[in-house]
Design an enzyme around this catalytic site. Structure first.
Site, PDB file in Angstrom:
ATOM      1  N   GLY A  94      57.591 111.171  67.564  1.00  0.00           N
ATOM      2  CA  GLY A  94      58.233 112.134  68.447  1.00  0.00           C
ATOM      3  C   GLY A  94      57.521 112.343  69.761  1.00  0.00           C
ATOM      4  N   ASP A  95      56.430 111.604  69.998  1.00  0.00           N
ATOM      5  CA  ASP A  95      55.697 111.746  71.260  1.00  0.00           C
ATOM      6  C   ASP A  95      55.096 110.394  71.614  1.00  0.00           C
ATOM      7  OD1 ASP A  95      54.249 112.871  73.507  1.00  0.00           O
ATOM      8  OD2 ASP A  95      54.367 114.811  72.504  1.00  0.00           O
ATOM      9  N   ASP A  96      54.166 110.357  72.581  1.00  0.00           N
ATOM     10  CA  ASP A  96      53.629 109.089  73.066  1.00  0.00           C
ATOM     11  C   ASP A  96      53.157 108.212  71.902  1.00  0.00           C
ATOM     12  OD1 ASP A  96      54.027 110.274  75.522  1.00  0.00           O
ATOM     13  OD2 ASP A  96      51.901 110.588  75.939  1.00  0.00           O
TER      14      ASP A  96
ATOM     15  N   SER B  20      60.036 105.938  71.158  1.00  0.00           N
ATOM     16  CA  SER B  20      59.632 107.340  71.292  1.00  0.00           C
ATOM     17  C   SER B  20      60.480 107.989  72.362  1.00  0.00           C
ATOM     18  CB  SER B  20      58.161 107.427  71.698  1.00  0.00           C
ATOM     19  OG  SER B  20      57.871 108.705  72.239  1.00  0.00           O
TER      20      SER B  20
END
Length: 412
Positions: free
Chosen positions: A215-217, A248
């Site tokens: 859900g992020d980098d 992502s």
């Protein structure tokens, strides 16, 4: 990989892999035995097939945590007595909340010669309870990482699946000689701050041959936060990232935004990204200070991406109001080459700082196309100097059609 002739099984310590029995005592006793018996060559802790529920636990030096095929180490969702530890000195406080932070699910501090490996067994953080606390704003302290090594060296992480981390997945901080390879890291695209791998004030790190969908980098190189990172002064350097695939809603390959100790000598190559927010994101902010230099990113394929490349000096928050707005970051000697993108909505944005322009930013052989029949958005730039060769759509005038030899001090 070190061969360990001494082997023990978690079941030797009474662990039950039924997914319901809490096995914290077994994990802590097994690792206590490894730490205190000090077998020559270290000890392998074998996790057989089964689901082993446990609270957080600390590793020790000269050990291998080996997950068999079908083995799952699963974090308890009882957050009420999750241990707190001090904030990292280079952050000054927890990353999300003031004060301390919850210890990572699997933690190592001041260790050497540690291996986490196996036959693609799973470490499951069961992070949804933590994500919901974040969404409901009921967090008292910063969420736990899934795995963190601090002040450690000689770390290998390979052939394991990491899933549903409460916060960042794998966080080597103040570490050296770290290899992360053949791992799979999974979390839902809407899970908050579930970065894949975040080397932080660490050196000689290799990340390769892995799949990350979070859900992020996917990977973000960091080195401390504003005045605390400046004071601690430990950079991230000599980091290699290669043959990584993933998706992502945020960035594929990132540097920052916490870069106050500096980030130098990063090579990322042979990266494949799909369904991603920003393909390549170099990010920092006023108050960060720090030098970001000698970053090379090459041989990247991206598809269905909102923005291909973003290099910006206005990204990220501050730990408190005591940061120095005159502590300006320096960004220079950046090489991005051999990038191919399809269904890229906007090619790129490069936004330096007026009083600290980004310099020697060089792009070569970059082709970012929009969806079929539609043109993608052009490049936008400010406060940047550099060069561009064979870039389409045509880059902004600050970079356009300048020969790499005259503008870029390091050859491609």
């Amino acid at each position: 990989m070190v061969y360990r002739s001494d082997k023990i099984s978690i079941t030797d310590f009474g662990a039950v892999g039924d997914g319901r029995t809490l096995n914290t005592k077994a994990f802590r006793e097994a690792i206590y035995r490894i730490e205190h018996l000090k077998r020559r060559g270290g000890t392998l802790l074998y996790i057989p097939p089964g689901v082993f529920l446990t609270e957080s636990f600390n590793l020790t030096s000269r050990m291998t945590l080996y997950l068999a095929k079908g083995a799952v180490i699963k974090a308890t969702q009882d957050t009420s007595n999750w241990p707190l530890i001090a904030p990292l000195p280079s952050y000054g406080r927890g990353r999300e909340r003031p004060g301390g932070r919850y210890i990572s699910f699997i933690h190592g501090d001041g260790l050497h010669d540690v291996i986490i490996t196996g036959e693609n067994g799973t470490i499951d953080g069961q992070g949804d309870v933590w994500w919901n606390m974040w969404r409901q704003r009921t967090l008292q302290f910063t969420r736990p990482n899934l795995v963190e090594f601090k002040d450690s060296r000689g770390i290998i992480i390979s052939n394991v699946i990491f899933k549903n981390s409460p916060f960042w997945n794998i966080h080597p901080v103040y570490c050296s000689n770290v290899v992360i390879q053949y791992v799979t890291i999974l979390a839902p695209p809407d899970s908050p701050n579930t970065d894949g791998i975040d080397p932080d004030s660490s050196s000689h790190v290799c990340i390769e041959d892995s799949y990350i969908s979070t859900g992020d980098d996917l990977i973000a190189v960091k080195s401390g936060w504003d005045q605390y990172g400046i004071a601690y002064g430990r950079p991230s350097n000599d980091i290699t990232i290669r043959r990584v695939t993933g998706s992502s809603p945020f960035a594929g390959i990132a540097v920052g935004s916490e870069t106050s100790g500096g980030v130098t000598n990063v090579l990322a190559e042979h990266i494949t990204l799909s369904n991603t927010g920003i393909g390549i994101h170099l990010k920092t902010n006023i108050g960060r200070g720090g030098i970001i230099r000698n970053i090379t990113i090459s041989d990247v394929f991206m598809e269905n991406v909102r923005r291909g490349i973003k290099i910006a000096g206005d990204v990220g928050d501050h730990p408190d109001e005591n940061y120095n707005p005159n502590a300006l970051p320096v960004m220079k000697h950046i090489r991005i080459k051999n990038v191919w993108g399809e269904k890229v909505q906007q090619a790129g944005l490069i936004k330096g700082l007026k009083n600290s322009p980004f310099t020697d930013i060089c792009l070569a052989n970059i082709h970012l196309s929009g969806s079929s029949g539609s043109r993608n958005g052009p490049w936008t730039c400010s406060d940047v100097r550099g060069g561009a060769v064979q870039v389409s759509p045509s880059p902004c005038s600050e970079l356009i059609s300048q020969s790499q030899t005259s503008v870029c001090s390091i050859p491609f």
